[in-house]
Design a protein around this motif. Sequence first.
Motif, PDB file in Angstrom:
ATOM      1  N   ALA A  10       0.849  -1.112  -0.015  1.00 28.32           N
ATOM      2  CA  ALA A  10       0.109  -0.051  -0.094  1.00 28.32           C
ATOM      3  C   ALA A  10       0.869   1.395   0.134  1.00 28.32           C
ATOM      4  CB  ALA A  10      -0.995  -0.053   1.320  1.00 28.32           C
ATOM      5  N   GLN A  11       2.102   1.243   0.736  1.00 29.97           N
ATOM      6  CA  GLN A  11       2.773   2.442   0.821  1.00 29.97           C
ATOM      7  C   GLN A  11       3.462   2.768  -0.332  1.00 29.97           C
ATOM      8  OE1 GLN A  11       5.886   2.268   3.834  1.00 29.97           O
ATOM      9  NE2 GLN A  11       6.548   4.293   3.566  1.00 29.97           N
ATOM     10  N   ALA A  12       4.005   1.636  -1.258  1.00 30.89           N
ATOM     11  CA  ALA A  12       4.349   1.942  -2.464  1.00 30.89           C
ATOM     12  C   ALA A  12       3.207   2.266  -3.557  1.00 30.89           C
ATOM     13  CB  ALA A  12       5.179   0.445  -3.000  1.00 30.89           C
ATOM     14  N   VAL A  13       2.408   1.867  -3.669  1.00 33.95           N
ATOM     15  CA  VAL A  13       1.278   2.268  -4.429  1.00 33.95           C
ATOM     16  C   VAL A  13       0.803   3.579  -4.240  1.00 33.95           C
ATOM     17  CG1 VAL A  13      -1.098   1.750  -5.426  1.00 33.95           C
ATOM     18  CG2 VAL A  13       0.351  -0.228  -4.764  1.00 33.95           C
ATOM     19  N   ASP A  14       0.613   3.944  -2.717  1.00 35.57           N
ATOM     20  CA  ASP A  14       0.321   5.218  -2.420  1.00 35.57           C
ATOM     21  C   ASP A  14       1.392   6.468  -2.932  1.00 35.57           C
ATOM     22  OD1 ASP A  14      -1.546   7.305  -1.151  1.00 35.57           O
ATOM     23  OD2 ASP A  14       0.221   7.385   0.261  1.00 35.57           O
ATOM     24  N   TRP A  15       2.657   6.077  -2.837  1.00 38.07           N
ATOM     25  CA  TRP A  15       3.692   6.818  -3.291  1.00 38.07           C
ATOM     26  C   TRP A  15       3.629   6.893  -4.621  1.00 38.07           C
ATOM     27  CZ3 TRP A  15       8.273   6.135  -6.179  1.00 38.07           C
ATOM     28  CH2 TRP A  15       9.418   7.446  -6.066  1.00 38.07           C
ATOM     29  N   PHE A  16       3.415   5.940  -5.382  1.00 32.35           N
ATOM     30  CA  PHE A  16       3.130   6.096  -7.136  1.00 32.35           C
ATOM     31  C   PHE A  16       2.186   7.001  -7.389  1.00 32.35           C
ATOM     32  CE2 PHE A  16       1.334   4.228 -10.969  1.00 32.35           C
ATOM     33  CZ  PHE A  16       2.696   3.833 -11.795  1.00 32.35           C
ATOM     34  N   GLU A  17       0.735   6.698  -6.841  1.00 38.65           N
ATOM     35  CA  GLU A  17      -0.232   7.429  -7.018  1.00 38.65           C
ATOM     36  C   GLU A  17       0.037   9.032  -6.670  1.00 38.65           C
ATOM     37  OE1 GLU A  17      -3.668   7.471  -7.834  1.00 38.65           O
ATOM     38  OE2 GLU A  17      -3.293   5.678  -8.849  1.00 38.65           O
ATOM     39  N   GLN A  18       0.673   9.362  -5.442  1.00 38.67           N
ATOM     40  CA  GLN A  18       0.969  10.839  -4.941  1.00 38.67           C
ATOM     41  C   GLN A  18       1.877  11.466  -5.965  1.00 38.67           C
ATOM     42  OE1 GLN A  18      -0.575  12.426  -2.648  1.00 38.67           O
ATOM     43  NE2 GLN A  18      -1.909  10.611  -2.044  1.00 38.67           N
ATOM     44  N   ARG A  19       2.828  10.700  -6.293  1.00 38.29           N
ATOM     45  CA  ARG A  19       3.878  11.468  -7.309  1.00 38.29           C
ATOM     46  C   ARG A  19       3.299  11.328  -8.774  1.00 38.29           C
ATOM     47  NH1 ARG A  19       9.435  10.618  -6.377  1.00 38.29           N
ATOM     48  NH2 ARG A  19       9.638  11.401  -8.456  1.00 38.29           N
ATOM     49  N   ARG A  20       2.116  10.724  -9.045  1.00 37.44           N
ATOM     50  CA  ARG A  20       1.769  10.619 -10.255  1.00 37.44           C
ATOM     51  C   ARG A  20       2.778   9.836 -11.291  1.00 37.44           C
ATOM     52  NH1 ARG A  20      -3.487  12.749 -10.460  1.00 37.44           N
ATOM     53  NH2 ARG A  20      -3.416  12.997 -12.740  1.00 37.44           N
ATOM     54  N   LEU A  21       3.321   9.112 -10.959  1.00 38.07           N
ATOM     55  CA  LEU A  21       4.583   8.540 -11.394  1.00 38.07           C
ATOM     56  C   LEU A  21       4.545   7.761 -12.656  1.00 38.07           C
ATOM     57  CD1 LEU A  21       7.478   8.497 -10.475  1.00 38.07           C
ATOM     58  CD2 LEU A  21       7.351   6.212  -9.830  1.00 38.07           C
ATOM     59  N   TRP A  22       3.278   7.467 -12.892  1.00 35.36           N
ATOM     60  CA  TRP A  22       3.082   6.885 -14.522  1.00 35.36           C
ATOM     61  C   TRP A  22       3.480   7.860 -15.491  1.00 35.36           C
ATOM     62  CZ3 TRP A  22      -0.656   7.640 -10.915  1.00 35.36           C
ATOM     63  CH2 TRP A  22      -1.820   8.570 -11.250  1.00 35.36           C
ATOM     64  N   ARG A  23       3.179   8.958 -15.232  1.00 30.13           N
ATOM     65  CA  ARG A  23       3.403  10.153 -16.091  1.00 30.13           C
ATOM     66  C   ARG A  23       5.080  10.537 -16.378  1.00 30.13           C
ATOM     67  NH1 ARG A  23      -0.903  15.305 -14.813  1.00 30.13           N
ATOM     68  NH2 ARG A  23      -2.597  14.045 -15.130  1.00 30.13           N
ATOM     69  N   GLU A  24       5.804  10.100 -15.493  1.00 29.00           N
ATOM     70  CA  GLU A  24       7.540  10.300 -15.616  1.00 29.00           C
ATOM     71  C   GLU A  24       7.911   8.904 -16.199  1.00 29.00           C
ATOM     72  OE1 GLU A  24       8.967  11.323 -11.749  1.00 29.00           O
ATOM     73  OE2 GLU A  24       6.945  12.597 -11.412  1.00 29.00           O
ATOM     74  N   LEU A  25       7.028   8.057 -16.289  1.00 25.75           N
ATOM     75  CA  LEU A  25       7.574   6.838 -16.749  1.00 25.75           C
ATOM     76  C   LEU A  25       6.978   6.398 -18.281  1.00 25.75           C
ATOM     77  CD1 LEU A  25       7.517   4.376 -13.696  1.00 25.75           C
ATOM     78  CD2 LEU A  25       9.443   5.969 -14.350  1.00 25.75           C
ATOM     79  N   PRO A  26       7.771   7.003 -19.479  1.00 31.30           N
ATOM     80  CA  PRO A  26       7.055   6.798 -20.752  1.00 31.30           C
ATOM     81  C   PRO A  26       7.040   5.279 -20.977  1.00 31.30           C
ATOM     82  CG  PRO A  26       8.743   8.407 -20.682  1.00 31.30           C
ATOM     83  CD  PRO A  26       8.968   7.906 -19.514  1.00 31.30           C
ATOM     84  N   PRO A  27       5.956   4.951 -21.540  1.00 35.50           N
ATOM     85  CA  PRO A  27       5.745   3.525 -22.282  1.00 35.50           C
ATOM     86  C   PRO A  27       7.032   2.940 -22.957  1.00 35.50           C
ATOM     87  CG  PRO A  27       3.576   4.672 -21.988  1.00 35.50           C
ATOM     88  CD  PRO A  27       4.507   5.727 -21.811  1.00 35.50           C
ATOM     89  N   GLU A  28       7.386   3.754 -24.049  1.00 33.43           N
ATOM     90  CA  GLU A  28       8.284   3.435 -24.866  1.00 33.43           C
ATOM     91  C   GLU A  28       9.622   3.025 -24.303  1.00 33.43           C
ATOM     92  OE1 GLU A  28       7.644   8.073 -25.488  1.00 33.43           O
ATOM     93  OE2 GLU A  28       6.707   6.424 -24.974  1.00 33.43           O
ATOM     94  N   GLN A  29       9.822   3.881 -22.993  1.00 31.43           N
ATOM     95  CA  GLN A  29      10.983   3.660 -22.227  1.00 31.43           C
ATOM     96  C   GLN A  29      10.965   2.570 -21.689  1.00 31.43           C
ATOM     97  OE1 GLN A  29      12.343   7.044 -19.619  1.00 31.43           O
ATOM     98  NE2 GLN A  29      12.312   5.558 -18.020  1.00 31.43           N
ATOM     99  N   LEU A  30       9.864   2.092 -21.147  1.00 29.54           N
ATOM    100  CA  LEU A  30       9.863   0.820 -20.590  1.00 29.54           C
ATOM    101  C   LEU A  30       9.987  -0.538 -21.530  1.00 29.54           C
ATOM    102  CD1 LEU A  30       6.755   1.474 -18.126  1.00 29.54           C
ATOM    103  CD2 LEU A  30       9.094   1.972 -17.924  1.00 29.54           C
ATOM    104  N   ARG A  31       9.298  -0.301 -22.474  1.00 30.43           N
ATOM    105  CA  ARG A  31       9.569  -1.221 -23.887  1.00 30.43           C
ATOM    106  C   ARG A  31      10.994  -1.283 -24.102  1.00 30.43           C
ATOM    107  NH1 ARG A  31       6.073  -3.966 -27.145  1.00 30.43           N
ATOM    108  NH2 ARG A  31       7.473  -5.041 -28.575  1.00 30.43           N
TER     109      ARG A  31
END
Length: 412
Positions: free
Chosen positions: A344-365
């Motif tokens: 929960a702490q990790a997911v909440d940190w991910f949400e609070q930082r809106r981290l999905w916006r900082e991790l481009p899908p093409e970078q992950l691929r």
Amino acid sequence: MSVERSLDLPQRIALVHEWFTPRSVGGAEQVVDTIDQWLTTLGRKPDLAALVDGESRLPHSRWAGRRILTSPIQKLPWGISHVQQYLPLLPLAIEQIDLGDYPLVISSNHLVAKGVLTSPEQLHISYVHTPVRYAWDQMHAYLRRSALARRGLGPWIRWQLHALRQWDQLSAARVDVLVANSRFTAGRIRQYWRRDAHVLHPPVQVERFRWDQPRDDSYLCLCRLVPYKRVDVVVEAFNRLRLPLRVVGDGPERARLEQLAGPTVQILGRQSQEQVETLLARCRAFVYAGLEDFGIAPVEAMASGAPVIGLGRGGLLDSVRCAAAGSAEPTGVLFPEQTPASVAQAVDWFEQRRLWRELPPEQLRHWAERFRPDAFVSRFETLVQRSWETHQQSCAVAASDPAGLPELSRCD
């Protein structure tokens, strides 16, 4: 799969797998398939060997029409469909497969495949997915869940696992070259077998996945629903967070998870390959709490452009670059413990930082591409060629003129 140069490997090669059955489809089978295709491309199509063969006579099987050497388990009642029920016999059974005509033997091992008998003139390379989990560090957890142990057979099971550990270490000593699927597995090999192992991550079919799809706000957990995957801690964490979670998979834990799931958690059960690919391509992030030897699913998630929120232990340390640890070009977040609070702490940190916006899908691929099959083949080819050259040099020394032996030096 293309090979640009000719390798000096023998014509007769044996490829050993635990078992060939339609119900077994996973990372170990992908490794065998990739090695088989590579050797076939080289003009060295291997003969196959396994405890049992339930595939070669199936017309639509990948292994239809192939020659597969088998053990005596093949002829026992329900041996093909329930091979693991013969666990006490499997070490003996694998040693009955005669591979004496093959200068090079390659095995894919997670139980007993590495135990085939070879001579000093042969080279045996074993790709190890894991030392037997339930015989070593997970024995006590396995016994707590065992129905047979609860029926009074615990002492007998403990004795069988004790014997399996002894054989496991003994048979590992016979292998010439050990290859581990992660640094975590290499550490377990060092701990239990007292052997060093090369590290070579398994092939992942990253090309199957789309990374450029629009995403929704749901999280995804995808795995077999068995106790050691710890899907329960993920479900409890999302119950607390009241965030949307989809759980895909089936297994003995499903009924318990359905009872545990809150209003924001969906237990979808088994899904088709196409449905899984769609879910991975559209989820906000992939959540994984299992302690894995490597972990194919997190790499598939990254190939789909989904960040991974996973356990910071085991094989995920080789595949996920943690944003919280300050990694350059991170691919997800790792949490330290298999507890609802830690998830929960990790997911909440991910949400609070809106981290999905900082991790481009093409970078992950792009990162996931490092685990593609042709990358595995290139590294494995180099390892096999070097091992074969070293082996040939050793055999040449053993066959040299005995007059040069110091033991036979002139004493007159």
